[in-house]
Design a protein around this motif. Structure first.
Motif, PDB file in Angstrom:
ATOM      1  N   VAL A 341      -6.908   8.292  11.310  1.00 19.14           N
ATOM      2  CA  VAL A 341      -6.204   7.018  11.109  1.00 19.14           C
ATOM      3  C   VAL A 341      -6.202   6.726   9.605  1.00 19.14           C
ATOM      4  N   GLY A 342      -7.317   6.226   9.092  1.00 16.70           N
ATOM      5  CA  GLY A 342      -7.398   6.018   7.647  1.00 16.70           C
ATOM      6  C   GLY A 342      -7.131   7.296   6.859  1.00 16.70           C
ATOM      7  N   ASP A 343      -7.524   8.424   7.420  1.00 22.48           N
ATOM      8  CA  ASP A 343      -7.269   9.706   6.754  1.00 22.48           C
ATOM      9  C   ASP A 343      -5.780   9.953   6.534  1.00 22.48           C
ATOM     10  N   ILE A 344      -4.951   9.503   7.470  1.00 24.18           N
ATOM     11  CA  ILE A 344      -3.499   9.685   7.312  1.00 24.18           C
ATOM     12  C   ILE A 344      -3.008   8.827   6.152  1.00 24.18           C
ATOM     13  N   PHE A 345      -3.511   7.589   6.065  1.00 23.75           N
ATOM     14  CA  PHE A 345      -3.050   6.706   4.977  1.00 23.75           C
ATOM     15  C   PHE A 345      -3.515   7.253   3.630  1.00 23.75           C
ATOM     16  N   LEU A 346      -4.729   7.772   3.602  1.00 24.77           N
ATOM     17  CA  LEU A 346      -5.250   8.347   2.355  1.00 24.77           C
ATOM     18  C   LEU A 346      -4.439   9.571   1.940  1.00 24.77           C
ATOM     19  N   TRP A 347      -4.113  10.404   2.912  1.00 23.91           N
ATOM     20  CA  TRP A 347      -3.270  11.568   2.620  1.00 23.91           C
ATOM     21  C   TRP A 347      -1.932  11.107   2.031  1.00 23.91           C
ATOM     22  N   LEU A 348      -1.336  10.121   2.667  1.00 19.46           N
ATOM     23  CA  LEU A 348      -0.028   9.643   2.205  1.00 19.46           C
ATOM     24  C   LEU A 348      -0.129   9.120   0.777  1.00 19.46           C
ATOM     25  N   VAL A 349      -1.071   8.230   0.544  1.00 16.95           N
ATOM     26  CA  VAL A 349      -1.129   7.573  -0.766  1.00 16.95           C
ATOM     27  C   VAL A 349      -1.502   8.564  -1.861  1.00 16.95           C
ATOM     28  N   ASN A 350      -2.302   9.553  -1.532  1.00 20.75           N
ATOM     29  CA  ASN A 350      -2.727  10.503  -2.559  1.00 20.75           C
ATOM     30  C   ASN A 350      -1.731  11.628  -2.796  1.00 20.75           C
ATOM     31  N   ASN A 351      -0.787  11.798  -1.891  1.00 20.47           N
ATOM     32  CA  ASN A 351       0.130  12.936  -2.033  1.00 20.47           C
ATOM     33  C   ASN A 351       1.601  12.572  -2.120  1.00 20.47           C
ATOM     34  N   LEU A 352       1.985  11.414  -1.610  1.00 19.74           N
ATOM     35  CA  LEU A 352       3.418  11.147  -1.487  1.00 19.74           C
ATOM     36  C   LEU A 352       3.831   9.753  -1.956  1.00 19.74           C
ATOM     37  N   VAL A 353       2.980   9.084  -2.690  1.00 25.38           N
ATOM     38  CA  VAL A 353       3.348   7.748  -3.159  1.00 25.38           C
ATOM     39  C   VAL A 353       3.446   7.763  -4.682  1.00 25.38           C
ATOM     40  N   PRO A 354       4.631   7.494  -5.214  1.00 26.18           N
ATOM     41  CA  PRO A 354       4.804   7.587  -6.663  1.00 26.18           C
ATOM     42  C   PRO A 354       4.033   6.500  -7.406  1.00 26.18           C
TER      43      PRO A 354
END
Lengths: 560, 560
Positions: A341-354
């Protein structure tokens, strides 16, 4: 004069202790120890993302550090605090996290021979290397012992005890052969504190054994030798070196030995509760009872529900087991959860958020949450599946992956973040629906964990998707508090129900569903279910040609 | 003494002209004019992302600018160049891009009354506001005139002539009522240059009419009045104010009038070819012929194939029409295309790629291409659908959206970029397969456009996915060169086949398929097709439970 109890909570990246006043749950002292080994305490293998191991030395070092630290802090916070008034010790850990041990109960990984051998380390709950063995165990149990399988949700997981030991036997037979026995992390710590790690006398947790090792009174304990022999001929012998009985955590696992009393400053002889898994003890501190589901919302989630064991309860397919006494005395404990859950948000913010959203991870989260609060459900046209790390409940399948649908040429990062929050909420709803279908009512949800206390936006979305009031436990460390409650209970002077009345409290702010949002999420959830069933089950038949069109229709309706 | 021709190419964001030496295709001068109106030349509506209009004044301003500019440049580049030796003018534009005009053939948008009315502007090809009307036309034609529909691929698109005019009638009846007639952009420019915009005498392009307005000799031109009356009672009258015949581009649309000769420096009386769509004329400059598919690879793509009209050719479902003479004289022209290719990559890089890849859009692309060149096909476990802007061929459906599957907690932005490149290649392969299924061989592919000349990584992936050699046309402005070739041809002195021999050249470097990659992409494509058919068609039946597992299997095989 007040009485106290100490809870020890061993998580994925760190361990902590908390000392509570058992009359009201007041927390006097807390200390955290970050595991020094590997990456955030996890030993990995660059060639295989499924590997997740831990160094048992981290547990031993942390144990001393957190107990002494929290005693010291309690003295600072309350001059009247006296370590002699700590009447019990409770322990929770992650699981299934098996430790290969020698004849003396010492982890193989602590020996010179195996100290650099990844396979001799502790196999952390989220190690997924044993997926082939899990499938094999599921298939053999389906054929030979369907009752074993029914009790643990119908599918045996790669995260669980027998899968991991079987995989070890195959991938590193020299380690398996050197292991006299195996012990769950949650059973190892109480035994260590009690100064008796003899494998044959370690008190084993019914929570761990029942949810992860196919243990049940119904068939006399662990799986029978004939079945284990079918998995591997070495397993029927191994059974004799494991255990025949497992206990719930209001029971004592032993008393604090002299050595650990001296090391920590606790009183020699203090009773130690039988260990259990973190989310089970956390659930008790959240006030789990019939009708209330508790949810630990962190990097992954763990959901716990209970039913009095005086009522008939069918097996619930897809959950991580139904075990009498695994959570509350006199109740079946039902465990479920989401692998990320939180891991998905962390993945997103660390890899795909400019960086236009902010310089740091935290800045990006804050900005995205601010931007999404201006939009309404469904207005992005996006829909996701929350399977970036597989699906634990209700599909029990690690060989699944993430999915995002509905992207246009205008889709923004904060819209994707919202879609992933919604996806994890839909995953949570799927678990609740499954449990309710089998007769266990879920009227409200009490949450705890990092996301529950930090992320208002997420909490409101969850309330809207789950269509139930969402409460937040008062403690920031419910698992440790729950462990402390069991520590107090195993002294024999307090009932868990009484401790729950005193110590299991929720915050004033309650997230109530917004009826407009509930209606939109109902439509979106029906589309989530189509994706869930088509990608996740072999039974579903049809096509998905309505999904994109309906998402566009909802988007248009929400924007106009 | 050399002879020259001038090609005028009106694109989505700009127009340009090129002057070629017709003996060898040498380009003497080129000038570009960026449309000043709106956002990059496109008038949009913040409340509806489907709106895409243009200001016709931009065309008129650009026309003078690019002709005078390229003549000047030709004189600079070659002192022997003489504007008097420009023997023809060719024109290509986007389409279907209808312009509402008054009785004199003047665009309504140029009048004081309508100059601020978005609905009176030019309706750019990519305007998708008419999706409901497109569905209605498809449905009525299915019932009443299936032959009309079969000729344009089985589905009438929101991007096409009748959908747009019908939507105009409904959303802005006052504009419709003020329009005496409508003209395609590609027919308006030659008429303007010839000084005769009388709607009844404008020479209409068979390329535009045949591919977008259901025009065919088989049924005597435009759709019959009875059918048009079913769409809207006003349409049967409108038919009389449109046209009864359409022409291919080796024919003359008229001769340069005095006014435009004075304005531009070209010779009065220079023959002007009948207009056509950009990708059709570009295909001719790429050397399109039987067995060769040409592909303009830009923000979207346009694919063109041809078959001699002496051979029997069945209707091909899903393509944007089959029209005799729309590309090459004596050949059926088959048009197909993808609604977004480069646009998807731009969306990704501008919205979801962190600055760790680079500060600018270009830096990010370069870094991502560098990183993906170190990985092998399938090693990310990702798979995408290329539908962020709908699917033009073969599904003809704007109400579709993007999809990405296979994300883990380790997925990186450059892996997603690769997945989108692969998805657009799979979309391209789906078009080729459909065309070949109906008996039109495609042995090699000649590409042109920004991506073809700039993106080596993409070109190699396309060669591997399409499993065919990929060539690149020598010119950077093939559409304008193709227009110039038709300008030369309409003078009557040159055959298109002869001009193709002289002017249609490819670069030396050829992208040949890598057989290892071809095999992996074959497996990935079968999964793409499952997603394509399940999400894109109502006929497919089954489930997608194999997709994620197979992607994980391919990922593991490629990484080991």
């Amino acid at each position: 004069m007040s009485k106290y109890s100490i809870g020890l909570d061993f998580g994925t990246n760190s361990c902590r202790s908390v000392i509570i006043d058992i009359s009201d749950g007041r927390e006097l002292g807390t200390t955290v120890f970050d595991y020094p080994s590997g990456e955030l305490g996890i030993l990995t293998d660059p060639s295989d993302p499924n590997v997740a191991r831990q160094n048992p030395q981290d547990y031993i070092d942390g144990l001393k550090f957190v107990i002494t630290g929290s005693l010291e802090e309690a003295r600072v916070n309350d001059p009247e605090f006296d370590a002699n008034e700590v009447i019990g010790i409770g322990v929770d850990t992650t699981g299934s996290t098996p430790v290969p041990i020698d004849e003396s109960g010492t982890p193989l990984a602590l020996s010179d021979k195996f100290k650099n051998n990844l396979n001799a380390m502790v196999w952390l709950w989220k190690d997924h290397t044993a997926h082939a063995e899990a499938a094999e165990i599921t298939s053999k149990a389906e054929e030979l012992r369907p009752q074993y399988l029914a009790k643990c949700g119908g599918t045996y997981s790669s995260e669980w005890w027998w899968s991991k030991i079987l995989h070890l036997k195959r991938c590193a037979p020299e380690v398996f052969d050197s292991a006299h026995s195996f012990v769950e992390h949650c059973d190892y710590i109480p035994a260590l504190l009690a100064g008796n790690t003899d494998p044959s006398s370690i008190k084993r947790s019914v929570c761990a054994a029942g949810h992860k090792a196919m243990y049940s009174h119904e068939w006399g304990g662990l799986p029978d030798k004939e079945f284990l022999n079918e998995l591997d001929p070495a397993f029927s012998d191994l059974r004799d070196r494991l255990f025949s009985e497992a206990f719930s955590s209001e029971k004592s696992a032993g008393n604090l030995c002299k050595e650990w009393a001296q090391r920590t400053g606790l009183v020699e002889g203090t009773p130690i509760a039988v260990g259990a898994f973190d989310c089970h003890m956390g659930a008790v501190a959240c006030g789990v009872k019939e009708g209330v589901l508790t949810k630990i919302l962190g990097t992954s989630t763990c959901d716990i529900a209970v039913m009095p064991n005086t009522k008939a309860l069918d097996d619930v397919p897809g959950v991580c087991g139904i075990v009498d006494g695994s959570v509350l005395p006199g109740h079946y404990g039902i465990e479920a959860g989401q692998s990320a859950v939180g891991d998905i948000f962390l993945w997103l913010v660390n890899n795909l958020v400019p960086d236009s959203y902010g310089a740091s991870t935290d800045d990006k989260f804050v900005k995205m949450e601010e931007m999404m609060s201006e939009s309404s459900p469904g207005s992005s046209g996006l829909l996701a599946l929350d399977w970036n790390n597989g699906n634990r409940t209700i599909l029990v399948d690690v060989r699944l992956s993430g999915l995002l649908v509905g992207q246009t040429l205008q889709t923004k990062a904060h819209e994707i973040y919202r879609a992933y929050i919604e996806a994890t909420a839909f995953g949570a709803l799927t678990i609740i629906n499954r449990i309710e279908e089998y007769g266990v009512p879920i009227n409200e949800v009490v949450t705890t964990g990092g996301l529950a206390v930090k992320n208002d936006t997420l909490m409101q979305i969850y309330a809207d998707v789950l269509n139930r009031p969402l409460k937040v436990a008062i403690s920031d460390q419910t698992c440790a508090v729950g462990a402390a409650m069991f520590g107090a209970s195993c002294s024999g002077d307090y009932q868990i129900s009484e401790l729950q009345n005193n110590c299991s409290k929720v915050r004033e702010e309650i997230y109530n569903p917004n009826s407009d949002h509930v209606a939109v999420y109902k439509d979106l959830y029906s589309l989530y279910l189509e994706l869930h069933d088509s990608f996740g089950t072999g039974e579903w038949q049809g096509n998905l040609s309505g999904v994109m069109k309906k998402l566009i229709g909802i988007r248009e309706a929400q924007r106009s």
